[in-house]
Write a protein that holds these residues in place. Structure first.
Motif, PDB file in Angstrom:
ATOM      1  N   TYR A 249      38.475   4.816  28.038  1.00 59.58           N
ATOM      2  CA  TYR A 249      38.839   5.691  26.924  1.00 59.58           C
ATOM      3  C   TYR A 249      37.666   5.730  25.946  1.00 59.58           C
ATOM      4  CZ  TYR A 249      43.515   4.752  28.816  1.00 59.58           C
ATOM      5  OH  TYR A 249      44.601   4.631  29.654  1.00 59.58           O
TER       6      TYR A 249
ATOM      7  N   LYS B 212      33.035   3.107  24.205  1.00 58.62           N
ATOM      8  CA  LYS B 212      34.003   3.088  25.306  1.00 58.62           C
ATOM      9  C   LYS B 212      35.021   1.964  25.091  1.00 58.62           C
ATOM     10  CE  LYS B 212      31.658   6.139  27.866  1.00 58.62           C
ATOM     11  NZ  LYS B 212      32.047   7.541  27.652  1.00 58.62           N
TER      12      LYS B 212
ATOM     13  N   GLN C  56      42.804   9.907  27.220  1.00 53.42           N
ATOM     14  CA  GLN C  56      41.858  10.398  28.224  1.00 53.42           C
ATOM     15  C   GLN C  56      41.931  11.920  28.302  1.00 53.42           C
ATOM     16  OE1 GLN C  56      43.042   7.985  31.573  1.00 53.42           O
ATOM     17  NE2 GLN C  56      41.128   6.846  31.524  1.00 53.42           N
TER      18      GLN C  56
END
Ligand code: CO
Length: 169
Positions: free
Chosen positions: A149, A165, A96
């Motif tokens: 993420y 994603k 992230q």
């Protein structure tokens, strides 16, 4: 006249058969509902995900969902025919806060390392090797903490189309 009656009987029979079919499909619908309920009960600690990349520079999944702490087996299947040098695909899961476009720009320079920049390993949770058409590769890793993420193919020019994603619940 007999033929006509026979046809009528056949037609009636076929209509009945049709009705039977529709009631059968209702039954299987009910079965499907039951299966969905059963599936939701236990959460396995292992999950296997197959993502495909093709010759049109596309992944077949734009979103992947797993549970926190699950052991994820991720299979990358290149369903195309083009060689690795022309249409190579990999699957890279970023931590992230890492900019996907920045990472992709760095990756272009890392041809000798499968387009995985060695000085950006700290930005990566997991990655596959780069493969060509007809090849398949897999990795196993532990799903990170809950959150969203991003994943991409870091082959030059692919990340704009090949990204998605990775959601940990
Ligand atoms: Co690619």
């Amino acid at each position: 006249m007999k033929k006509l009656i026979f046809s009528f009987v056949v037609a009636t029979f076929m209509l009945t058969a049709c009705k039977d079919t529709s009631s059968t499909s209702q039954t299987s619908q009910a079965t499907t509902d039951t299966e969905e309920v059963a599936e939701a009960a236990p959460v396995s600690n292992e999950v296997e995900i197959t993502i495909e990349g093709d010759d049109a520079m596309k992944f077949n999944l734009s979103e992947i969902r797993v549970k926190e702490g699950q052991e994820v087996t991720l299979i990358l299947d290149h369903v195309g025919k083009l060689a690795k040098e022309a249409m190579g695909h990999n699957w890279v899961l970023l931590k992230q806060g890492v900019s996907l476009s920045d990472f992709a720009a760095e990756a272009i320079k890392a041809k000798d390392n499968d387009y995985i920049p060695e000085d950006r390993m700290d930005d990566i949770i997991a990655h596959t090797e780069t493969i060509g058409g007809g090849e398949e590769t897999e990795i196993v890793f532990t799903a990170p903490a809950k959150g969203t993420y991003e994943f991409l193919c870091s082959f030059p020019g692919h990340s704009a189309m090949m990204q998605g994603k990775f959601i940990v619940e």
